[in-house]
Each structure stands twice: as C-alpha cells, then as structure tokens.
Design an enzyme around this catalytic site. Structure first.
Site, mmCIF file in Angstrom:
data_model
loop_
_atom_site.group_PDB
_atom_site.id
_atom_site.type_symbol
_atom_site.label_atom_id
_atom_site.label_comp_id
_atom_site.label_asym_id
_atom_site.label_seq_id
_atom_site.Cartn_x
_atom_site.Cartn_y
_atom_site.Cartn_z
ATOM 1 N N ASP A 1 0.823 -1.211 0.000
ATOM 2 C CA ASP A 1 0.000 0.000 0.000
ATOM 3 C C ASP A 1 0.853 1.256 0.000
ATOM 4 O O ASP A 1 2.084 1.195 0.149
ATOM 5 C CB ASP A 1 -0.960 -0.008 1.211
ATOM 6 N N ASN B 1 -7.417 -2.622 14.312
ATOM 7 C CA ASN B 1 -8.822 -2.869 13.920
ATOM 8 C C ASN B 1 -8.958 -4.086 13.015
ATOM 9 O O ASN B 1 -10.015 -4.300 12.419
ATOM 10 C CB ASN B 1 -9.418 -1.624 13.243
ATOM 11 N N HIS C 1 -7.234 -4.691 10.204
ATOM 12 C CA HIS C 1 -6.971 -4.522 8.765
ATOM 13 C C HIS C 1 -5.700 -5.254 8.343
ATOM 14 O O HIS C 1 -4.777 -5.443 9.138
ATOM 15 C CB HIS C 1 -6.951 -3.038 8.358
ATOM 16 N N GLU D 1 -9.670 -1.730 5.433
ATOM 17 C CA GLU D 1 -10.298 -1.411 6.713
ATOM 18 C C GLU D 1 -11.556 -2.261 6.918
ATOM 19 O O GLU D 1 -12.082 -2.854 5.960
ATOM 20 C CB GLU D 1 -10.655 0.080 6.742
#
Ligand code: F6R
Length: 263
Positions: free
Chosen positions: A71, A140, A142, A147
């Site tokens: 990313d 979280n 990811h 996400e």
C-alpha cells in the site's frame, strides 16, 4: 492457518525471515526468481533486518528478487520520510541491495488513481504473482489498508483510512492532522492470491485483533480473518500478541510436533 508463538519480537523476526528466505531459495533452486510482497509499518522491520543480515552473511542471494508493497498513502511526496516509497527504500531496497527498478510501490501521486491500481494488479500478474506476502495487522484487524467492512474479494484500489488507523499511525507523523486520509492498497483478494502469506505481529496492542483473526468468525469486520480462507497462511506472533487466544497450548503443541519435512 498455522500459528507460531515466539518468545520474543526478535524470534518473530528470525522465524519470518527464515521462512521468506526458504521461499527465495526454493525458487532459486529451480532457476527462478521469487516475488516478495512487502508490508510497511513497524511490525515487519525486524524481519527486514534479519533478511539483510542473511544477505550480508552471504547466506541469501536476492539477486533478481522482485518486490511489491501492499500500500501507499495518497498525496504524500515520495521524498516524505513516511511515504511508503521512502520507507521501503530505506528498510528494504537499500539494506538488501535490491535493484530499485524491481521494487514496486503503489503510485499514491497518480493523477488517475484507479488506473494506477489496475496497472499495479497487472504488474503483479505479469511478474507471475506473489510467492510470499509479508503482512502486519492493524489494531482494527486490517491487512494492507483494507479497513473493516472491506470486500473480502477486493483488488488493489483507492480507500479511505479509518479514524482508528489514522490515530494509530499518528506516531509516525508530527500530528494526526498530518496523517493522510486516503491510500491505495492491494485488496484482500489480491493478498489471498499470494502463494504464501506470513503475518507478523508483536505486542499486547495487537492481541484483540489477533484473537479475532484466528479464532473469530470469517467477517469483513475483521479483514484479516480472510486469511482463514488461505491454504498457506502462517501467523508468527510473540506471547503478548497471542495473549487473548484461547488455544495457545494447542498452537504450541502443533509447533513442537511439526514434522521436519513440513516447511
Ligand atoms: C502497512 C500495512 C498495514 C500495517 C498495519 C500494522 O503496509 O499494510 O496493514 O501492517 O497497520 O502497522 P504496524 O506494524 O505499524 O503496527
């Protein structure tokens, strides 16, 4: 999913580096060059240092290795020290003495981000796909910057970073306001296409996400749980990151009784 619980962050890095090195050597033994998928963030840095140590000791030949990062932030100049172009150059390309033209990072400055994402997918395919993909995990759940509620079949695309991810990553920037709001990220489907996936995590801050990923349901609320679908996913974590797992003794038992011929 294979779960290896190491006694320290250093041991996580060593096991992960040896696993990546084994893939690179196996490809080399049949006259091919491996394709290595890279993560950024803090989690894989020890793995990169351990890989560089193998290269410097002439125990690993990375000549011809091709890399694809997961990313990149949208809108950060590549010269910004927290752009993933800069992080990958500093943590991977330089210490492993890789050919920079073989190290690919999504183009977060592209005037047409959607076309850049399609081109990135095409480049991975043209390289023959990813042999071994290293990933971290967000608090979280990811992977990459996929996400919660990301499609489990998603491909490389433009995403909005969640407030939690921006808060988590504020430690790399002067303030939370400086953390970009958008990114380009390989999709979960892209990650699942890698022939081998290695997830590394250290510290108690990752314990909830690790428990949800391994022992929770398959759900886009925890994108990393998609690795339950992968045929060759190995999770390498320290005791703190493993602290909320229910089956710790079972994972240790499997690790201790792994037959030598199983990679
Ligand atoms: C980074 C990436 C992210 C990170 C995750 C964990 O390329 O794709 O998924 O792996 O946010 O970050 P750290 O390792 O900094 O806790």
């Amino acid at each position: 999913m294979r779960v290896i619980i190491a006694d320290s962050a250093a041991e996580v890095a060593e096991i992960a580096a040896n696993t990546v090195a084994a893939v690179i050597r196996a490809k080399r033994s049949v006259g091919q060059n491996a394709v290595f998928g890279l993560a950024t963030g803090s989690s894989p840095m020890g793995t990169y240092r351990a890989l560089a140590a193998l290269v410097n000791a002439d125990e690993l030949d990375v000549d011809g290795l091709t890399c694809f990062a997961l990313d990149e932030y949208v809108g950060l100049e590549y010269s910004h020290p927290e752009s993933y172009h800069a992080v990958i150059a500093q943590a991977v390309t330089t210490p492993l003495r890789l050919d920079p033209s073989r190290v690919h990072v999504p183009d977060g400055l592209a005037s047409d981000p959607l076309a850049a994402c399609d081109a990135y997918e095409a480049a991975i395919a043209a390289a023959g796909g990813i042999d071994v993909q290293l990933v971290g995990i967000g608090t979280n759940g990811h992977i990459g910057f996929n996400e919660p509620t990301s499609s489990l079949m998603s491909r490389t695309r433009f995403k909005t970073l969640s407030p939690q991810t921006r808060a988590d990553n504020a430690r790399f920037f002067d303030s939370i306001d400086a953390v970009p709001k958008h990114c380009l990220t390989q999709g979960i489907g892209t990650v699942l296409d890698a022939r081998k996936v290695i997830l590394v995590a250290q510290g108690a801050g990752k314990a909830d996400a690790i428990a949800a990923m391994i022992e929770g349901p398959l759900t886009s609320m925890c994108p990393a749980s998609a690795l339950q679908l992968h045929r060759d996913a190995t999770v390498i974590i320290d005791r703190e990151a493993a602290s909320k797992l229910q089956l710790t003794e079972y994972y240790d038992y499997i690790t201790q009784n792994q037959p030598p011929h199983v990679p």
